[in-house]
Motif scaffolding. Structure first.
Motif, PDB file in Angstrom:
ATOM      1  N   ASP A  42       0.996  -1.313   0.000  1.00  0.00           N
ATOM      2  CA  ASP A  42      -0.064  -0.012   0.059  1.00  0.00           C
ATOM      3  C   ASP A  42       0.856   1.157  -0.160  1.00  0.00           C
ATOM      4  OD1 ASP A  42      -2.305   1.538  -0.074  1.00  0.00           O
ATOM      5  OD2 ASP A  42      -2.612   1.434   2.007  1.00  0.00           O
ATOM      6  N   PRO A 100      -3.523  -4.274  -8.786  1.00  0.00           N
ATOM      7  CA  PRO A 100      -4.055  -3.460  -7.498  1.00  0.00           C
ATOM      8  C   PRO A 100      -3.392  -2.181  -7.493  1.00  0.00           C
ATOM      9  CG  PRO A 100      -2.165  -5.114  -6.598  1.00  0.00           C
ATOM     10  CD  PRO A 100      -2.597  -5.266  -8.229  1.00  0.00           C
ATOM     11  N   TYR A 101      -2.314  -1.912  -8.543  1.00  0.00           N
ATOM     12  CA  TYR A 101      -1.266  -0.609  -8.401  1.00  0.00           C
ATOM     13  C   TYR A 101      -2.127   0.596  -8.008  1.00  0.00           C
ATOM     14  CZ  TYR A 101       2.048   2.792  -9.313  1.00  0.00           C
ATOM     15  OH  TYR A 101       3.143   3.882  -9.198  1.00  0.00           O
ATOM     16  N   TRP A 102      -3.118   1.111  -9.141  1.00  0.00           N
ATOM     17  CA  TRP A 102      -3.919   2.325  -9.081  1.00  0.00           C
ATOM     18  C   TRP A 102      -4.706   2.295  -7.893  1.00  0.00           C
ATOM     19  CZ3 TRP A 102      -3.153   6.637 -11.540  1.00  0.00           C
ATOM     20  CH2 TRP A 102      -4.323   7.462 -11.636  1.00  0.00           C
ATOM     21  N   PHE A 103      -5.016   1.334  -7.261  1.00  0.00           N
ATOM     22  CA  PHE A 103      -5.901   1.558  -6.010  1.00  0.00           C
ATOM     23  C   PHE A 103      -5.033   1.621  -4.671  1.00  0.00           C
ATOM     24  CE2 PHE A 103      -8.042  -0.958  -9.223  1.00  0.00           C
ATOM     25  CZ  PHE A 103      -9.222  -0.087  -9.568  1.00  0.00           C
ATOM     26  N   LYS A 104      -3.954   1.267  -4.767  1.00  0.00           N
ATOM     27  CA  LYS A 104      -3.162   1.051  -3.616  1.00  0.00           C
ATOM     28  C   LYS A 104      -1.984   2.251  -3.523  1.00  0.00           C
ATOM     29  CE  LYS A 104      -4.475  -2.861  -1.881  1.00  0.00           C
ATOM     30  NZ  LYS A 104      -5.019  -2.747  -0.486  1.00  0.00           N
ATOM     31  N   LYS A 110      -1.404   8.833  -4.691  1.00  0.00           N
ATOM     32  CA  LYS A 110      -1.012   9.947  -5.725  1.00  0.00           C
ATOM     33  C   LYS A 110      -0.756  11.285  -5.253  1.00  0.00           C
ATOM     34  CE  LYS A 110      -4.551   7.052  -7.787  1.00  0.00           C
ATOM     35  NZ  LYS A 110      -4.980   6.255  -6.807  1.00  0.00           N
TER      36      LYS A 110
END
Length: 428
Positions: A249, A320-324, A327
């Motif tokens: 995460d 799962p990258y974009w959700f973890k 940004k």
């Protein structure tokens, strides 16, 4: 008491300044230049930018269809990579001279310290670029490339063991483990494991009949195996970690792509070194031609299996990258892990296309090369934006002042004592 009063004796009140005010007052008036804050705030995390730039020309150089324009584009990235490398090395050298305590703090830092070995890895990308763009044009002699190879091997060993001593001198919580930790054990992963990749590039500009070619070949195999198996242990720990805590995460989500590097680069090195071994070893009478072909076939089989592992780890990290991932511009440096670790398995796609003569591999490689270049462009723009906004490589004024004072005080041990006495004397 009457005697003192009658003779007009007067007492003098001595106001002694507090030492805390004495020291903080001058510091508050000090103005810190923007350049000093940049130098103090620089870190080893800057090297992934150069590695990502190197990833672009290393990937583009393997495209099946190759035009002069494309070669010029690759050469631009090659020189940009060298410029970034010199900028990072120079800035960190100045930091070491001007702010030694900060330089030492970065090396010992449990997060930033793992990026120290990347200076050697960045050097590897420059060697590969020199082989591809400077040797064919006659600007660099192959003998110089051979010397650079041994310089790289030496640097990887010299950087490795001191960092290992620092890293293993303290315990680490495996629940916070990321594949990026392999940067240290494997200084062997980047530097030493990439000896195999550098080796087959060096062999491309050497004559197979030279005795030196045998040394380069065997050295590439030894260090490639050493680095891969050490990082393979870390990949096992990585799987155990995500079984325990779930997908990585925040900024750690970028570290998932580092796991693609060891199997990807090892697959590439095994296939290319095997191809060279099939020619070099029989030529020197070390094995028969048939044994050389068996050696090559075995390398291709092992490389193909490792290629599958690398692709799996990439998919396992990207889903799962974009959700973890966080940004935030302040964490943009970690996102550069999207580039270089993936070069190994992407370049292997092109090699498999040559081996099996399948057009699908060439198309797949082209698509991945375009995607990697677009990712580099996005990351570069965001990194420049973060730099201009002061989100990265910019220390606080207080931190610069503190390290400056701590460096100067030992040179003047009587400074504070002398100033204190003068202040007290003036108020008597």
């Amino acid at each position: 008491m009457d005697y003192y009063t009658s003779n007009n004796y007067q007492s003098h009140n001595v106001a002694l300044p507090e030492r805390a005010e004495q020291q903080t007052a001058p510091l508050g008036e000090i103005k810190v230049s923007h350049l000093a804050r940049r130098i103090h705030g620089w870190s080893w995390q800057a090297f992934p930018i150069g590695m990502g730039t190197g990833a672009v020309y290393v990937t583009l150089s393997g495209l099946k269809e190759h035009s002069t324009t494309l070669t010029n584009v690759e050469t631009f990235f090659y020189f940009l990579n060298m410029a970034l490398f010199l900028l990072n090395v120079t800035t960190l050298a100045i930091q070491l001279l001007v702010y030694p305590s900060q330089a030492l703090r970065l090396v010992k830092d449990p997060v930033k310290g793992i990026f120290v070995p990347l200076v050697v890895l960045s050097f590897a990308t420059i060697i590969i670029g020199t082989v591809k763009y400077a040797v064919p044009t006659g600007h660099v002699h192959p003998g110089f490339i051979y010397a650079l190879f041994w310089v790289y091997v030496t640097l990887s060993v010299v950087v490795c063991f001191p960092m290992l001593m620092v890293w293993f001198n303290r315990p680490h919580d495996l629940t916070t483990f990321t594949p990026a930790w392999a940067f240290l054990v494997t200084d062997r992963r980047p530097p030493q494991m990439l000896v195999g990749v550098v080796a087959f590039n060096v062999l491309d500009v050497m004559s197979p009949s030279e005795e030196r070619a045998v040394g380069v070949l065997l050295t590439g195999y030894v260090f490639q195996g050493l680095g891969f198996f050490m990082t393979f242990f870390y990949i096992c720990i990585y799987i155990i970690r995500i079984m325990t805590t779930g997908f990585l995460d925040g900024h750690q989500a970028n570290g998932a792509f580092v796991a693609c590097g060891p199997p990807g680069f090892t697959a590439l090195a095994l296939m290319k070194l095997g191809q060279n071994a099939a020619e070099i070893l029989p030529l020197h009478g070390l094995v028969s031609e048939q044994a050389g072909q068996i050696w090559y076939a075995t390398s291709v089989m092992a490389g193909l299996m490792l290629f599958g592992l690398a692709v799996f780890l990439f998919v396992f990290g990207i889903l799962p990258y974009w959700f973890k991932v966080h940004k935030h511009l302040s964490e943009i440096l970690g996102c550069w892990a999207l580039t270089f670790p993936n070069v190994g398995w992407i370049s292997t796609i092109r090699v498999l296309g040559d081996i099996f003569n399948l057009k699908g591999f060439f198309i797949w490689h082209l698509i991945m090369a375009v995607i990697l270049t677009v990712v580099w462009a996005v990351l570069f723009v965001l990194t420049v934006l973060a730099f201009c906004k002061g989100k990265i490589f910019l220390a606080k004024s207080e931190e610069v002042i503190k390290d400056s004072v701590e460096r100067k005080l030992p040179l003047s041990p009587h400074w504070s004592h002398t100033t204190f006495n003068k202040e007290a004397h003036n108020q008597v």
